[in-house]
Structure formats: structure tokens, C-alpha cells
Design an enzyme around this catalytic site. Sequence first.
Site, PDB file in Angstrom:
ATOM      1  N   ASP A 192     104.380  47.927  15.468  1.00  0.00           N
ATOM      2  CA  ASP A 192     103.476  48.522  14.479  1.00  0.00           C
ATOM      3  C   ASP A 192     102.131  47.771  14.418  1.00  0.00           C
ATOM      4  OD1 ASP A 192     102.524  49.887  12.312  1.00  0.00           O
ATOM      5  OD2 ASP A 192     104.160  49.341  10.960  1.00  0.00           O
ATOM      6  N   LYS A 250     109.275  53.109  21.083  1.00  0.00           N
ATOM      7  CA  LYS A 250     110.141  52.849  19.916  1.00  0.00           C
ATOM      8  C   LYS A 250     109.676  53.784  18.806  1.00  0.00           C
ATOM      9  CE  LYS A 250     111.349  49.229  16.569  1.00  0.00           C
ATOM     10  NZ  LYS A 250     111.052  47.856  16.149  1.00  0.00           N
ATOM     11  N   ASP A 273     109.930  55.053  15.292  1.00  0.00           N
ATOM     12  CA  ASP A 273     110.402  54.567  13.997  1.00  0.00           C
ATOM     13  C   ASP A 273     110.336  55.683  12.950  1.00  0.00           C
ATOM     14  OD1 ASP A 273     111.222  52.739  12.087  1.00  0.00           O
ATOM     15  OD2 ASP A 273     109.620  51.305  12.464  1.00  0.00           O
ATOM     16  N   MET A 274     110.951  55.476  11.800  1.00  0.00           N
ATOM     17  CA  MET A 274     110.955  56.451  10.701  1.00  0.00           C
ATOM     18  C   MET A 274     111.364  55.666   9.457  1.00  0.00           C
ATOM     19  SD  MET A 274     112.558  58.659   8.554  1.00  0.00           S
ATOM     20  CE  MET A 274     114.307  58.466   8.858  1.00  0.00           C
ATOM     21  N   CYS A 299     114.630  54.461  15.791  1.00  0.00           N
ATOM     22  CA  CYS A 299     114.651  53.404  14.794  1.00  0.00           C
ATOM     23  C   CYS A 299     114.337  54.068  13.459  1.00  0.00           C
ATOM     24  CB  CYS A 299     113.565  52.387  15.160  1.00  0.00           C
ATOM     25  SG  CYS A 299     113.321  51.102  13.928  1.00  0.00           S
ATOM     26  N   ASP A 330     117.327  46.015  11.177  1.00  0.00           N
ATOM     27  CA  ASP A 330     116.242  45.040  11.025  1.00  0.00           C
ATOM     28  C   ASP A 330     116.796  43.644  10.798  1.00  0.00           C
ATOM     29  OD1 ASP A 330     114.112  46.644  11.446  1.00  0.00           O
ATOM     30  OD2 ASP A 330     113.597  46.943   9.339  1.00  0.00           O
TER      31      ASP A 330
HETATM   32  C1  DGJ Z   1     110.827  49.051  10.730  1.00  0.00           C
HETATM   33  C2  DGJ Z   1     111.497  48.689  12.016  1.00  0.00           C
HETATM   34  O1  DGJ Z   1     112.877  48.686  11.861  1.00  0.00           O
HETATM   35  C3  DGJ Z   1     110.968  47.334  12.492  1.00  0.00           C
HETATM   36  O2  DGJ Z   1     111.642  46.946  13.661  1.00  0.00           O
HETATM   37  C4  DGJ Z   1     109.494  47.449  12.723  1.00  0.00           C
HETATM   38  O3  DGJ Z   1     109.243  48.324  13.790  1.00  0.00           O
HETATM   39  C5  DGJ Z   1     108.802  47.916  11.466  1.00  0.00           C
HETATM   40  N1  DGJ Z   1     109.401  49.111  10.929  1.00  0.00           N
HETATM   41  C6  DGJ Z   1     107.344  48.171  11.723  1.00  0.00           C
HETATM   42  O4  DGJ Z   1     106.711  48.711  10.649  1.00  0.00           O
END
Ligand code: DGJ
Length: 756
Positions: free
Chosen positions: A360, A469, A471-472, A519, A541
Site C-alpha cells: 500500500d 496482492k 486487498d479489501m 487479501c 495480518d
Molecule cells: C491489510 C493487509 O492485510 C496488509 O497486509 C496490508 O496490505 C495493508 N492492508 C495495507 O493497507
Amino acid sequence: MTVHWDPAAREWHLANGRVSFAMRVLENGWLGHLHAGAPLGVGASLRHLGPAAFAGFTNRVGEPVALEVPVPGVGDFRVPALVVEGPDGSTVLDLRYAGHRVEPGKPELPGLPSTYAEDPAEAETLEIDLRDEPTGLLVTVRTTMFADRPVLARSLTLANGGGAALTVRCAMSAVLDLPDAGWRLVTLSGTWARERYVHDRALIPGRQSVGSLRGASGLEHNPFLALRREHATEDAGEAIGLSLVYSGNFLAEAEVDPFHTTRLRIGIHPEAFSWRLEPGATFTTPEAVLAFSAEGLGGLSEAFHALYRSRLARGPWRDRPRPVVLNNWEATYFDFDHDRLVAIAARAKALGVELFVLDDGWFGRRDNDDSSLGDWIVDRRKLPDGLEALVRDVRALGLRFGLWIEPEMVNPDSDLFRAHPDWAIGVPGRARTESRQQLVLDLSRPEVVDHLTEALVAVLSSAPIDYVKWDMNRNITEPWTPSLPPDRQGELFHRYILGVYELYRRLTARFPDTLFESCASGGGRFDPGLLAFAPQAWTSDDTDAVERLAIQWGTSLAYPLSSMAAHVAAVPNHQTGRITPLFTRAAVAMFGAFGYELDPTAMTDADLAEVARQVAWYLERRELLQYGRFLRLRSPFEGDGNETAWMVVDASGERAVVGHYRVLAHPQPVRNRLRLRGLDPDARYRVTTWADGFGAPVGSVERAGDELMAVGLGIEPPDPMPAGAVFDAIRFIRGDFAARLFELRRIQPRRRGAGA
Ligand code: DGJ
């Protein structure tokens, strides 16, 4: 042939020697259930497993009736499979047999991910039609049996063959009626940073369920449930599992009635769901996967692992060894620039890492999580020469490059939101709940999916990007969409997920060689639906090695090691503050798609040298660790949870790696042997142990396969003993959070009874 049809008895028996599933047409034309589970011989009728003749429910003062598609309001007062409201507002249905077909292979489900057969000979699909004459509703009950797996897949298609619109209020993917309640219910639940803990309790009369109403499968509960017999273990006893190939709101439920029969059901959560079925329209449910095991929960997991690894995951990355990655998130968070990233990547390369992931913070003006989601334009303040230059410099080091995106989200502080405020899900005139300062884009709208496709194709084709990757990080609140009329708002959650799948479908088709990892704040959408597009997921995480023992153990109930991304992080750990040995961190993360989540430019020379040895050690065994048979040995959820052990072994029993972990050290440890599984009982093995580092092993011994499985490997006292040592309890207490890895290699097959 796996589907056997007896026209005289109007009975089907799906059988492949590993699982049996039998149904029959009842006297009133309904689809009755006869058996699911243990493999039974074919040829003889199984009709006596149900009531002699179906004569209605009479308030259940009589024999329990098992059904495939129970509906409400007709005397079966248990939970239904299907609730469909007719034009008169009634939900009474009379679904009668109207024909069936058997086809080789397995059809795709429209708009939905599903398991597949690569060759038509791998599976056979039975479709049974049930018709409700008054409404014209046609329900197709689709059951696929795989030829050589203890697994069935089930979905329903509803077709409105009548002249008036119908409203679907509940459409479960599968209902399973079992003749007794002598089971324990196993589910995977938790929250952020402790996903998929194993919960195991006795079935009792009434309803017990897990589910999600968040718009995602969620961190809290996984779309999976299992039943195991009271005395079933990891390798013995009956177990049945139900898993849903879906990423949105779900319900997985067990109901025990007063007669102690059990009804399981799994599917889209009926709360917050409705679907208008216009005349001529169809609706297909997500796919449910049922697995049966006579070899305990371990056998059940193996069935799911094998299926999801090879017949759910797809694309070139399905079978490819997954790269060792280094992700910059815990190394830099949002605070990086081109040079810092290249310096990290250069150090990673020197350690043997294969792919660098930029997480990010690379787009818009994103210095924290307040802004810029939606603006997928590189931040030139951090990367003045753009993504292209960064990717070029990283690739010049000999690394491949991965990039983080969170396409489904938008920050109110973003150009995208300023241009299209109505694209964020919310109810006009009401406040929107923000979570992490962000809102969810309305992916039920085709124009939003089109915009995201265009924006992401531009990013992903701007430079050679080998890994994404996806993410959400928040769930849906204030569900409402302007694209649907008031009486169809119940379609939003499902249409949202169909939009997510459509976006995944387009991007994976456009970039077939890119490895996608899903993710959602860690493991908040670790489900079979997304594994069909992204063959691996960020497991949690929580990168603490001790926490990961429970998380990875629980996740492995349904999901293979190749799907579980697992990284070594710095200490003190960012989630728990715990300091664990570098060896232990790697020894846990290696049971997964391995990588690092730390700043290698901030490590000591000694740690760097150790990481280089870790990577080399892993690479030598990566295919075994990612694609071998994973067998659980000692559970962190049992006893005081102080010990965990698991292993991977190849199909022929030639080679295995065993991990043993002890959380807290106790003086004067009790004698302890770890019984292994999956080895060749007739062979001798060279057992080599690593305990404090990946350099020279602690020692090596030769042992017989039968002994290792029946008597076990010495943990206390340790076997092998370090060279020249004698057992002395104090000497072997290596502190808290200790791990040991054992590698087993078959030396030669030994004929049983022939001596060593
Ligand atoms: C949540 C993810 O699980 C993390 O690994 C990371 O990518 C953060 N978001 C980034 O905002």
C-alpha cells in the site's frame, strides 16, 4: 460410471468407492434423500433407509423424512433449502420430479467460480428437475461426483417457467439430512489477527450456525463446517465437511430435530437476500462441496486440499512453485521512496528472495490510510520516475515485481469519489459509515466494474508486474444501490460479489501469467470463491509465529498449504510485541507460500546470513512444502496448547518435513514421542534435525518408517541427540517459542520382517 439410476425404484445412487450419495423420488414426487457418506455397494435398493412410503409429515409423529430441497409451509418445520414467494405472496411449493439427465464432466456455473473437471472422464453430473406446477418454477438439482475423490459438488438452478415474477427469499446451495445427531460440529471462527480458530462442540437439539452478513465471507467465520464422530481423530473415524465456493454473505448451519436427526445447510445467507426472478429468468446458487472421510478430520482436509489445489485453482500458477517474496508493508508502511525500495529489494535479492512486493501507499497522495483509494495513479512524490522505473530497477536486480491494489474501495478524499460520489455504496440522505476512512464501491454496477477494469489494466500493463496482492479492507454498510428498484435491494450483496468475480475474471484473463494473491485485512476473504481466481491468499495480518500456529492449523482444515501465504516478520512482532527466534518464525512460515515481511536493511549481519540459509533451505524443499500431503500431528487447540506439530510428505513417502513447536519451556520436560504419518512402513529413513538455525543440522539418525509411525520420533529426549551429547533435561531447554524441523528421506525400501 458413478451415477446409477434404477428406473423401477426411481432411485439414484452416486458411488465411486470412496463416497456414496443416494436419493429417490418419493411417493408424492418430491426428491427424498437416502444416504450420504460411507461408500456402499451399488445394485441393491437403499429405499429402506428412508420411510417405507412418504405420506406427508403429520407434524413429524412418524418416521423422519430426509429431503434434498425442503421448502417451508408443507409440514417440514426444519430449516428450508428454498423459500420462493409466488405472485400471491405464498411461499408454499410442491416440487415434483420432472425428469433428469446425466452428463460426463462438470458444467461451469454462470458468473460464479466452481470446481471443474479437466477431462470429462474425471466427473459425472446428475441434473434432476423438480417442477412446481402452480408457479411454473423449475428447480434443477445439480450433483457432480468426481470419479476418484470422496467429494461431491452441489448447486441449484431456479428457472421461472411461469407467467408471473417470483421472489427468491432463500436459496441454499445444499441441504444434507443425516439420520442421527451423534456428531461434533467443527467450524472456523475468529476475528482480525486470529482468523479461523478451530471450534469443536457437540451437536444439540436446535440450530447452530456460523455466517456472515458483511458482504464478504469475513474474518469472523469461514464458509465451512465439518461434522466428526465423537471419537474421530486426525486419522481415524468418520467426518463430513461442507464448504461453499463463495465470497459473500453466507450461512452454514446444523439443525438437530427432536428425533435427533441432523439437517445441514450451506449457501447464501437468506437474511439481507432476495432475488426477483422474472418469467424466463434463471438464478444459480453458488456451489457447495461435500467431502466424506473415514480417516478422520485429516482425511477430510486432504480431500479438500487436493480438490482446491488442482480443480478449483486454475491458470499457470496452479501447479507452479510459488516464489519466495519480500513484502515491504511491515518494513516501511507508507513511508518509502524509490531509493529505499530499491535498497530493500537489493538486499532481498542477496538473500535469495525471488519477488519483491510493493504494498500500500504507491498511488494518489497516500501517506496514511486517509486518502487516495480509487486513484490508481502513481504518486510521483515517492516514485518520481514512476512505477516503470521502479519495476525496471527491481527487475535489473534479478527479482520479479509484485504490486498491491485495493480496487473495490474508495476514500472520500480521492479524485474518484469527488467525480462519482454515487459510486460508493450508501443510502442517499443518510450518513455513510466509514471504516479505515474508506467506503465500498458499488461493484453491482457494470459501469463501476468497467471503470475499474480500465484503471487496473492501465496500471498492470504500465510495467511488467508478475504478482498482484488484491486487498479489501472493510465490509459493506448502508447497503443500497441506485441501480435497483426498491423491491430488489435484496440483490445488492450477491450482485456485488458477482461484480468482484467479473473484475477478477477480466484481469486474470488479461494477465494470465500474473500470480494473484487475495487479501482482506489479512484473511477476511479466505474462501474457495476467491481461490478460483487467486490461488493463494494472505492468511492473516498476524505475523507472530506463535499466533500463526493456531491460524495456519485452523486454515488447513479446509485449505491447502499452497494457498496460505506465510511470511517471516521482524521482532518484536508488530501485532503481539512478542520476540520469537528467527528460526521459529521461518519454521512456521515455511509451511505455506513462504516469504518475508520485514526490512532486511535493518537486520544484523548474523540474521542476514541466517535468512539466506533459510531461503536456500526452503527453495530446496519448496515443491514438497507447497504441494505435498499436509498432515496435522499435534493440535494447538488441544490440552494446554503448548505444542503444535505437523508434517508434509510426498505421495510416495520418499521425503517428508516435520515441524514441531513448543510455546513455553518447562523444566524437566516429560518424555515425549511424536508419531508421524504417511511414511512407507517398510522403509528406513534418514532423519535429520535442525533446531536453532538452517546451517549445519543438529544431528541425523536412521530410523524405520513403521517405528516412526507406531512408536514415534523422540522429542524429549530428542532423537537425534546432538553429536557427543548425553540427555540432560536442562541442556535441551532452549527457551520459549522453540521449534524443530526434521527432514526424512527414504534410504531404501525394507521388506517387512526382513530386519534392519
Ligand atoms: C491489510 C493487509 O492485510 C496488509 O497486509 C496490508 O496490505 C495493508 N492492508 C495495507 O493497507
